[in-house]
Enzyme design. Structure first.
Site, short mmCIF file in Angstrom:
data_model
loop_
_atom_site.label_atom_id
_atom_site.label_comp_id
_atom_site.label_asym_id
_atom_site.label_seq_id
_atom_site.Cartn_x
_atom_site.Cartn_y
_atom_site.Cartn_z
N GLY A 16 0.89 -1.10 -0.05
CA GLY A 16 -0.09 0.08 0.03
C GLY A 16 0.63 1.25 -0.11
NE ARG A 26 15.14 16.05 -1.25
CZ ARG A 26 15.41 16.34 -0.21
NH1 ARG A 26 15.11 15.71 0.97
NH2 ARG A 26 16.07 17.43 -0.28
NE ARG A 77 -1.25 -5.15 -0.82
CZ ARG A 77 -1.80 -3.88 -0.80
NH1 ARG A 77 -2.51 -3.40 -1.81
NH2 ARG A 77 -1.62 -3.43 0.40
CG ASP A 108 2.34 -6.46 7.81
OD1 ASP A 108 1.72 -6.08 7.11
OD2 ASP A 108 1.91 -7.23 8.80
CB THR A 131 1.89 1.23 6.48
OG1 THR A 131 0.54 0.94 6.86
CG2 THR A 131 2.82 0.97 7.67
CG ASP A 133 -3.39 0.59 7.82
OD1 ASP A 133 -4.01 1.77 7.91
OD2 ASP A 133 -3.47 -0.36 7.26
CG ASP A 135 -0.55 -2.31 10.56
OD1 ASP A 135 0.74 -1.69 10.08
OD2 ASP A 135 -1.24 -2.96 9.89
NE ARG A 160 -17.10 17.71 16.40
CZ ARG A 160 -17.68 17.33 17.40
NH1 ARG A 160 -18.77 17.81 17.74
NH2 ARG A 160 -17.25 16.29 18.01
NE ARG A 177 -6.99 -3.64 4.17
CZ ARG A 177 -6.22 -4.00 2.99
NH1 ARG A 177 -6.59 -5.12 2.36
NH2 ARG A 177 -5.15 -3.50 2.64
#
Ligand code: ADP
Length: 328
Positions: A16, A26, A77, A108, A131, A133, A135, A160, A177
């Site tokens: 991703g 760079r 991928r 990962d 990433t 995320d 994670d 809002r 995810r």
């Protein structure tokens, strides 16, 4: 045993995409050249390795990219790289260019691929966590998270305003995810009443009774921030459930989607990408191989690639307590 000196390296972005990958490329290219290395850009992650889509990079190849989102090397991928045959072709292509080491900017999954490849072909790999995320254990931050979360915050602030104008409940789905960090950070910083994340089981009974209670005391503006991987199945499913339980609840769903991946990287992401990219080259010079670089307590941290893939971060009780107390 002395490790052999690496003079030719390849850099790729894989999996991703995340904002700040260009700043990392760079830094790798320019630090490598500074140390007299030849640096090659591998296009579209492992796909470019398998296809031999590799080009020499110069200092000027990475001019004017630090502020750009996406990745100039593109990403993908690669199913071929999952196979031993695909990796054998990739190795042959690297050999043709004389590439002796790789810097992989990705998540990962990309690190898992790098570790397997390095075990098979003795090509040292250094990972940089790119990433949105956040994670990956072994680093307090990943390249792209800060930008993505700020994009989400900007969007939720706007929602809002309209939620407030109409006294409406909004369910906002953000990316994540497997990890709820974007939801947690963007939710806390926009004053969301509820934050639903994959790491924690949500009590829907409590959620519904809390919404009813708020309705009862005319607290009409409500934001629920949901990570896409939350067990209920994201914002749409949650909305259906709430509608069933509280039919008179005026509610709307907004799925933020891919805007969270794009845009100019934040200052923070540019800085960590630059630091990590610089240290990737230092790793080759010091003979520190098959690790991914993180930043922990503002210091560089090195985690073996194979360990990085096994751990997931935990979200402490305190975070959830903060959400609860501040959103009453
Ligand atoms: P991310 O790096 O963002 O987690 P993926 O999990 O999709 O993204 O991994 C990116 C790529 O890394 C995959 O398309 C594949 O080419 C490679 N990869 C992932 N897991 C493995 C594996 N077990 N063996 C070989 N290659 C892998």
């Amino acid at each position: 045993m002395m490790k052999k000196k690496i003079t030719k390296i390849g850099v790729l972005t894989s999996g991703g995409d995340s904002p700040g990958m260009n700043a990392a490329i760079r830094a790798v290219v320019r630090t490598g050249i500074y140390h007299g290395m030849e640096v090659f850009g591998i296009m579209r992650g492992y796909s470019g390795m398998v296809e031999g889509d590799i080009q020499k990079m110069e200092s000027r190849s990475v001019a004017n990219i630090i502020q750009r989102g996406g990745t100039i090397l593109k990403t993908s991928r690669s199913n071929e790289f999952l196979t031993a045959e695909g990796r054998a072709i990739a190795y042959k292509n690297l050999k043709q260019f004389g590439i002796e080491g790789l810097v992989i900017i990705g998540g990962d999954g990309s690190f898992r691929g790098a570790q397997i490849f390095s075990n098979e072909y003795d090509i040292p790999c250094i990972g940089l966590p790119g990433t949105i995320d956040k994670d990956i254990a072994g680093t307090d931050f990943t390249i792209g998270f800060d930008t993505a979360v700020n994009t989400a915050v900007e969007a939720i602030d706007k929602i809002r305003d309209t939620a407030d104008a109409h006294d409406r409940l909004f369910i906002i789905e953000v990316m994540g995810r497997d990890a709820g960090y974007i939801a947690l950070h963007s939710g806390i910083s926009t004053g969301a009443e509820h934050i639903l994340i994959p790491e924690r089981k949500t009590s829907y009974i409590d959620l519904i009774s809390s919404l009813k209670e708020k309705q009862g005391r005319k607290k009409l503006v409500n934001l629920i921030v949901v990570a896409e991987g939350e067990e209920f199945g994201g914002a749409d499913e949650l909305a259906k459930h709430i509608k069933k339980q509280i039919p008179n609840q005026d509610l709307r769903v907004c799925i933020l989607g891919h805007i969270q991946r794009g845009g100019a990287p934040s200052c923070f992401d540019r800085v960590i990408a630059s630091r990590m990219g610089y240290h990737a080259i230092e790793c080759f010079i010091e003979g520190r191989h098959n690790v991914f670089i993180g930043i922990v307590n503002n210091k560089m941290n090195y985690t073996p690639l194979d360990e990085a893939v096994k751990k997931k971060q935990r979200i402490s009780e305190e975070w959830m307590k903060i959400v609860k107390i501040l959103a009453t």
